[in-house]
Structure formats: C-alpha cells, structure tokens
Design a protein around this motif. Structure first.
Motif, PDB file in Angstrom:
ATOM      1  N   LEU A 185     102.549  17.378 130.622  1.00 33.35           N
ATOM      2  CA  LEU A 185     102.086  15.685 130.361  1.00 33.35           C
ATOM      3  C   LEU A 185     100.884  15.731 129.781  1.00 33.35           C
ATOM      4  CD1 LEU A 185     102.776  14.002 134.070  1.00 33.35           C
ATOM      5  CD2 LEU A 185     104.079  13.928 131.810  1.00 33.35           C
ATOM      6  N   VAL A 186      99.834  16.735 130.112  1.00 36.18           N
ATOM      7  CA  VAL A 186      98.596  16.763 129.127  1.00 36.18           C
ATOM      8  C   VAL A 186      98.830  17.034 127.780  1.00 36.18           C
ATOM      9  CG1 VAL A 186      96.480  17.849 129.138  1.00 36.18           C
ATOM     10  CG2 VAL A 186      97.049  16.990 131.313  1.00 36.18           C
ATOM     11  N   TYR A 187      99.799  18.246 127.773  1.00 32.17           N
ATOM     12  CA  TYR A 187     100.176  18.759 126.331  1.00 32.17           C
ATOM     13  C   TYR A 187     100.537  17.495 125.615  1.00 32.17           C
ATOM     14  CZ  TYR A 187     102.189  21.089 122.654  1.00 32.17           C
ATOM     15  OH  TYR A 187     102.658  21.549 121.134  1.00 32.17           O
ATOM     16  N   ILE A 188     101.609  16.523 126.102  1.00 29.87           N
ATOM     17  CA  ILE A 188     102.111  15.571 125.246  1.00 29.87           C
ATOM     18  C   ILE A 188     101.402  14.282 125.113  1.00 29.87           C
ATOM     19  CG2 ILE A 188     104.025  13.764 125.723  1.00 29.87           C
ATOM     20  CD1 ILE A 188     105.602  16.037 127.459  1.00 29.87           C
ATOM     21  N   TYR A 189     100.392  14.247 125.887  1.00 36.21           N
ATOM     22  CA  TYR A 189      99.473  13.005 125.828  1.00 36.21           C
ATOM     23  C   TYR A 189      98.465  13.429 124.636  1.00 36.21           C
ATOM     24  CZ  TYR A 189     101.240  11.363 130.258  1.00 36.21           C
ATOM     25  OH  TYR A 189     101.968  10.851 131.516  1.00 36.21           O
ATOM     26  N   ASN A 190      98.153  14.340 124.691  1.00 35.67           N
ATOM     27  CA  ASN A 190      97.067  14.926 123.699  1.00 35.67           C
ATOM     28  C   ASN A 190      97.579  14.970 122.131  1.00 35.67           C
ATOM     29  OD1 ASN A 190      94.476  15.406 125.082  1.00 35.67           O
ATOM     30  ND2 ASN A 190      95.384  16.884 125.864  1.00 35.67           N
ATOM     31  N   LEU A 191      98.911  15.110 122.302  1.00 33.44           N
ATOM     32  CA  LEU A 191      99.646  15.435 121.146  1.00 33.44           C
ATOM     33  C   LEU A 191      99.799  14.035 120.444  1.00 33.44           C
ATOM     34  CD1 LEU A 191     100.698  17.905 119.275  1.00 33.44           C
ATOM     35  CD2 LEU A 191     103.128  17.485 120.268  1.00 33.44           C
ATOM     36  N   CYS A 192     100.233  13.023 121.385  1.00 38.31           N
ATOM     37  CA  CYS A 192     100.489  11.696 120.872  1.00 38.31           C
ATOM     38  C   CYS A 192      99.566  11.071 120.426  1.00 38.31           C
ATOM     39  CB  CYS A 192     100.984  10.704 122.110  1.00 38.31           C
ATOM     40  SG  CYS A 192     102.537  11.285 122.755  1.00 38.31           S
ATOM     41  N   ILE A 193      98.206  11.265 120.778  1.00 39.89           N
ATOM     42  CA  ILE A 193      96.748  11.008 120.342  1.00 39.89           C
ATOM     43  C   ILE A 193      96.598  11.300 119.099  1.00 39.89           C
ATOM     44  CG2 ILE A 193      94.381  10.596 120.758  1.00 39.89           C
ATOM     45  CD1 ILE A 193      94.990  10.296 123.962  1.00 39.89           C
ATOM     46  N   GLN A 194      96.770  12.641 118.895  1.00 37.25           N
ATOM     47  CA  GLN A 194      96.509  13.368 117.868  1.00 37.25           C
ATOM     48  C   GLN A 194      97.170  12.998 116.604  1.00 37.25           C
ATOM     49  OE1 GLN A 194      96.706  17.718 118.756  1.00 37.25           O
ATOM     50  NE2 GLN A 194      95.091  17.539 120.481  1.00 37.25           N
ATOM     51  N   GLN A 195      98.444  12.792 116.796  1.00 38.41           N
ATOM     52  CA  GLN A 195      99.548  12.573 115.872  1.00 38.41           C
ATOM     53  C   GLN A 195      99.669  11.109 115.659  1.00 38.41           C
ATOM     54  OE1 GLN A 195     102.937  15.073 115.751  1.00 38.41           O
ATOM     55  NE2 GLN A 195     101.707  17.115 115.871  1.00 38.41           N
ATOM     56  N   SER A 196      99.136  10.182 116.714  1.00 41.76           N
ATOM     57  CA  SER A 196      99.516   8.714 116.623  1.00 41.76           C
ATOM     58  C   SER A 196     101.144   8.407 116.582  1.00 41.76           C
ATOM     59  CB  SER A 196      99.084   8.253 115.546  1.00 41.76           C
ATOM     60  OG  SER A 196      97.559   8.234 115.449  1.00 41.76           O
ATOM     61  N   ILE A 197     101.967   9.387 117.295  1.00 38.81           N
ATOM     62  CA  ILE A 197     103.237   9.254 117.423  1.00 38.81           C
ATOM     63  C   ILE A 197     103.614   9.095 118.795  1.00 38.81           C
ATOM     64  CG2 ILE A 197     105.445  10.128 117.151  1.00 38.81           C
ATOM     65  CD1 ILE A 197     104.343  11.751 114.645  1.00 38.81           C
ATOM     66  N   PHE A 198     104.259   8.069 119.379  1.00 36.29           N
ATOM     67  CA  PHE A 198     104.711   7.879 120.877  1.00 36.29           C
ATOM     68  C   PHE A 198     106.321   7.820 120.756  1.00 36.29           C
ATOM     69  CE2 PHE A 198     100.441   6.525 120.134  1.00 36.29           C
ATOM     70  CZ  PHE A 198      99.726   6.781 121.242  1.00 36.29           C
ATOM     71  N   SER A 199     106.505   8.537 121.885  1.00 32.33           N
ATOM     72  CA  SER A 199     108.106   8.455 122.103  1.00 32.33           C
ATOM     73  C   SER A 199     108.715   7.116 122.297  1.00 32.33           C
ATOM     74  CB  SER A 199     108.526   9.545 123.258  1.00 32.33           C
ATOM     75  OG  SER A 199     109.904   9.314 123.610  1.00 32.33           O
ATOM     76  N   ASP A 200     109.960   7.072 121.737  1.00 30.55           N
ATOM     77  CA  ASP A 200     110.510   5.649 122.158  1.00 30.55           C
ATOM     78  C   ASP A 200     110.789   5.581 123.450  1.00 30.55           C
ATOM     79  OD1 ASP A 200     110.772   5.273 119.297  1.00 30.55           O
ATOM     80  OD2 ASP A 200     112.869   6.038 119.099  1.00 30.55           O
ATOM     81  N   ASN A 201     110.794   6.469 124.211  1.00 27.64           N
ATOM     82  CA  ASN A 201     111.044   6.489 125.660  1.00 27.64           C
ATOM     83  C   ASN A 201     109.946   5.740 126.381  1.00 27.64           C
ATOM     84  OD1 ASN A 201     113.483   7.420 125.855  1.00 27.64           O
ATOM     85  ND2 ASN A 201     112.976   9.470 126.138  1.00 27.64           N
ATOM     86  N   LEU A 202     108.707   5.782 125.860  1.00 25.43           N
ATOM     87  CA  LEU A 202     107.555   5.351 126.322  1.00 25.43           C
ATOM     88  C   LEU A 202     107.376   3.706 126.276  1.00 25.43           C
ATOM     89  CD1 LEU A 202     104.920   7.990 125.698  1.00 25.43           C
ATOM     90  CD2 LEU A 202     106.116   7.367 127.609  1.00 25.43           C
ATOM     91  N   LYS A 203     108.245   3.188 125.242  1.00 26.22           N
ATOM     92  CA  LYS A 203     108.124   1.996 124.575  1.00 26.22           C
ATOM     93  C   LYS A 203     109.383   1.050 125.639  1.00 26.22           C
ATOM     94  CE  LYS A 203     106.912   3.792 120.390  1.00 26.22           C
ATOM     95  NZ  LYS A 203     107.529   3.994 118.970  1.00 26.22           N
ATOM     96  N   ILE A 204     110.179   1.702 126.420  1.00 27.67           N
ATOM     97  CA  ILE A 204     111.155   0.870 126.897  1.00 27.67           C
ATOM     98  C   ILE A 204     110.712   0.054 127.991  1.00 27.67           C
ATOM     99  CG2 ILE A 204     113.314   1.033 128.246  1.00 27.67           C
ATOM    100  CD1 ILE A 204     113.978   3.704 126.619  1.00 27.67           C
ATOM    101  N   ALA A 205     111.046  -1.001 128.072  1.00 29.28           N
ATOM    102  CA  ALA A 205     110.575  -1.998 129.192  1.00 29.28           C
ATOM    103  C   ALA A 205     111.611  -2.721 129.794  1.00 29.28           C
ATOM    104  CB  ALA A 205     109.638  -3.063 128.287  1.00 29.28           C
ATOM    105  N   VAL A 206     111.332  -2.889 131.075  1.00 28.36           N
ATOM    106  CA  VAL A 206     112.219  -3.658 131.875  1.00 28.36           C
ATOM    107  C   VAL A 206     111.918  -5.112 131.876  1.00 28.36           C
ATOM    108  CG1 VAL A 206     113.134  -3.948 134.202  1.00 28.36           C
ATOM    109  CG2 VAL A 206     112.763  -1.664 133.184  1.00 28.36           C
ATOM    110  N   ILE A 207     112.776  -5.906 131.264  1.00 27.84           N
ATOM    111  CA  ILE A 207     112.194  -7.435 131.133  1.00 27.84           C
ATOM    112  C   ILE A 207     113.119  -8.227 132.329  1.00 27.84           C
ATOM    113  CG2 ILE A 207     112.180  -9.304 129.718  1.00 27.84           C
ATOM    114  CD1 ILE A 207     110.395  -7.004 128.838  1.00 27.84           C
ATOM    115  N   LYS A 208     112.291  -8.897 132.960  1.00 28.03           N
ATOM    116  CA  LYS A 208     112.815  -9.902 133.950  1.00 28.03           C
ATOM    117  C   LYS A 208     112.557 -11.494 133.420  1.00 28.03           C
ATOM    118  CE  LYS A 208     113.180  -6.848 138.089  1.00 28.03           C
ATOM    119  NZ  LYS A 208     112.751  -6.778 139.317  1.00 28.03           N
ATOM    120  N   PRO A 209     113.417 -12.255 133.271  1.00 29.92           N
ATOM    121  CA  PRO A 209     113.236 -13.601 132.911  1.00 29.92           C
ATOM    122  C   PRO A 209     113.131 -14.437 134.235  1.00 29.92           C
ATOM    123  CG  PRO A 209     115.650 -13.293 132.833  1.00 29.92           C
ATOM    124  CD  PRO A 209     115.140 -11.913 133.139  1.00 29.92           C
TER     125      PRO A 209
END
Length: 314
Positions: A185-209
């Motif tokens: 997890l730490v490796y992934i988080y640091n890599l996301c910040i360094q490269q400014s790239i975030f996985s699409d899975n981190l952007k999925i949201a459960v929406i309730k109207p």
C-alpha cells in the motif's frame, strides 16, 4: 425492562382482564384505574431515566445521538418507497420493474449536473488578486515519502462503523490485516503521488440518490450522497487560477485535476471555501451570509414587492 416493571405490567393486564369479565364491579374498576395511573407514572419515569443515561453515553457522538433521537421519535426511512417512479425526458420509468435503467438515469444526471453548471459560469479569476506575498508550495507537502506507520495510524484512527466502499472491505477487517498489507500500500501511494497517476478503481463511487423535497418523480429533487466524490461541481480551471492568489503555487495540476479531492476530507473543505470566497464580494443590494458550504442571500425593504424586485435585480 426491569423485573419490577415486568411484574407490574403483567399485573395491570390481569386487572384489565378481570374488569372486562366483571363490568359491574365498581370497586374493582376503581382499583384498576388507580393502579393503571400509578403504573403509567412509574413507566414514564423509568423511560426518562433510561434515555437520560443513553443520551449521556452518546453525548460525544452526533451520529449516535441522532440515531437515538430517531429511535425515540420512531423516525424510519422506508428505502423501498423512496423511488417508485421517475420522469426523465418526458418519459416515465418504474424503479421496481427497471432498476438498472433508473440507476443509469440518476448516474448520468448527477455526473452532468455539476459539470454543466460549472461550464456555464462566465466567472474569471483574473480579477481575483489578494494582498500578500507569502507563497506555499503544494509540492513541499509531498517531498516527504509516506511510511508504513503513517498508513497504520490512519487506519487505526478510522471508526469501525465507517461504511465500506464498493470493494466491501470494512474498517474492522482492514484494521485486522493492515500490518500484513501495509508494504504494498505504501509503495502504491508513494508511486501515485510521484507520478500524479491514480488508479481508476480509486475513483469509483457508490452513489445514493437522497430525496430532499417536492415531487419524488423529479430528478432535480434528489441529491447524490457518495462514499467517494470529486470536485464534479467545481470548475477545476477556475480553482487552479484562484489558488495562486492565496500563495498556493507549484501544485501538481495533473494529479489534482485527474483525481480531485474526496468528500469529507480536511483539504476538500478548505479548497471549497477558497473556491467560493468571492461570493462575499458580490455587488448586491442585500446581505450575503456564508457558513461552511451554505450561502444565504438576504434582502430587506419596506414592502414584499420591493424585496422581490431586489432579489430579481440582484
């Protein structure tokens, strides 16, 4: 219910039955009436004492306090009845018969609503100039790498009853396994910040109207509640123009625009306040009152017609 109250309840029921079987026994009826009145007083006092202790035990938690209030007032939300039918593009949809289509309609509506509002704005941040030469670099926040203890501490501070995301992983489970998965997890988080790239899975949201008020068939009367939400209703270009005026420079624009800021985060609230700060400078014949994410426009005059005129003229 205590043993004494349970006994009193059963005795009251027994007296009630005897009174129905002996309707002409006035002495028994009078005894039952007195016993019932005393029982009611004792029961009310017991309830008051019980809930006073309950409220005291949850006094430090607004969530549990409101849960207790709803329990007392018997306020329950019938989720099955929230959305029965929906009208979209003059066509009627049945949520029970076609839930997938209704879900897609809500999803499309919520995704485009904020974007259209932001894009339709003619606001320009060119005139937004604030005094002060203090500069702050966002890059300095990310110069220090995330370490294992940072992630472990954050996870352990999370509340156990926090709702899981789409992956269904609960906080309780995460706390049990965090020490075994913290390295990747730490490796992934640091890599996301360094490269400014975030996985699409981190952007999925459960929406309730969530229905607010008015006609339940009208899409505009629903608000999206999400376990993860980005600045969908904020124009990123405008926000990025505004931030330097507060001394915030050297922002990693690519990662910020791509990922946004999750709802409920400290940073999200701060950035939103910076985004709307010019509202208080509007030239209005009235008063602008803002508190957190709520803004109210107040107009006053000698007659209601003149108040309406002020509101329309701005």
């Amino acid at each position: 219910m205590s043993a004494g109250l349970l006994y009193s309840t059963r005795h009251k029921q027994s007296l009630s039955l005897k009174c129905r079987l002996n309707p002409n026994n006035t002495k028994l009826a009078l005894h039952y009436k007195k016993y019932k009145n005393n029982y009611t007083k004792i029961l009310r006092l017991a309830k008051k004492t019980f809930y006073e202790k309950k409220f005291k035990s949850v006094s430090d938690s607004p969530k549990l306090t409101w849960k207790l209030i709803n329990e007392i007032s018997c306020s329950k939300i019938n989720n099955k009845d929230d959305i029965k039918t929906l009208i979209y593009n003059e066509q009627k949809y049945d949520a029970n018969n076609d839930p997938k289509e209704v879900s897609n309609i809500f999803n499309k509506f919520f995704m485009n609503m904020g974007k259209k509002l932001a894009e339709s704005s003619n606001f320009s941040a060119n005139n937004c100039v604030l005094n002060g030469n203090n500069e702050f670099s966002f890059d300095s926040l990310f110069s220090k790498k995330i370490v294992n203890i940072d992630v472990i501490n954050i996870v352990n501070k999370c509340k156990d009853d926090t709702a899981p995301s789409i992956d269904k992983i609960t906080i309780k489970l995460l706390k049990c396994i965090i020490e075994h998965i913290v390295n990747p997890l730490v490796y992934i988080y640091n890599l996301c910040i360094q490269q400014s790239i975030f996985s699409d899975n981190l952007k999925i949201a459960v929406i309730k109207p969530i229905f607010k008020a008015g006609d339940r068939k009208n899409l505009n009367n629903y608000r999206p509640i999400s376990l993860l939400i980005n600045f969908d209703t904020v124009n990123h270009k405008i926000l990025l123009q505004i931030l330097p005026n507060f001394g915030i420079n050297n922002l990693r624009h690519e990662g910020f625009v791509e990922y946004g800021v999750p709802q409920g985060s400290v940073l999200g609230s701060i950035l939103f306040l910076l985004y709307i700060h010019l509202v208080s400078d509007l030239s209005l014949d009235g008063l602008v009152v803002s508190y957190t994410d709520g803004t109210c426009l107040l107009f006053s005059d000698k007659s209601w017609d003149r108040v309406i005129k002020k509101r329309l003229e701005g």
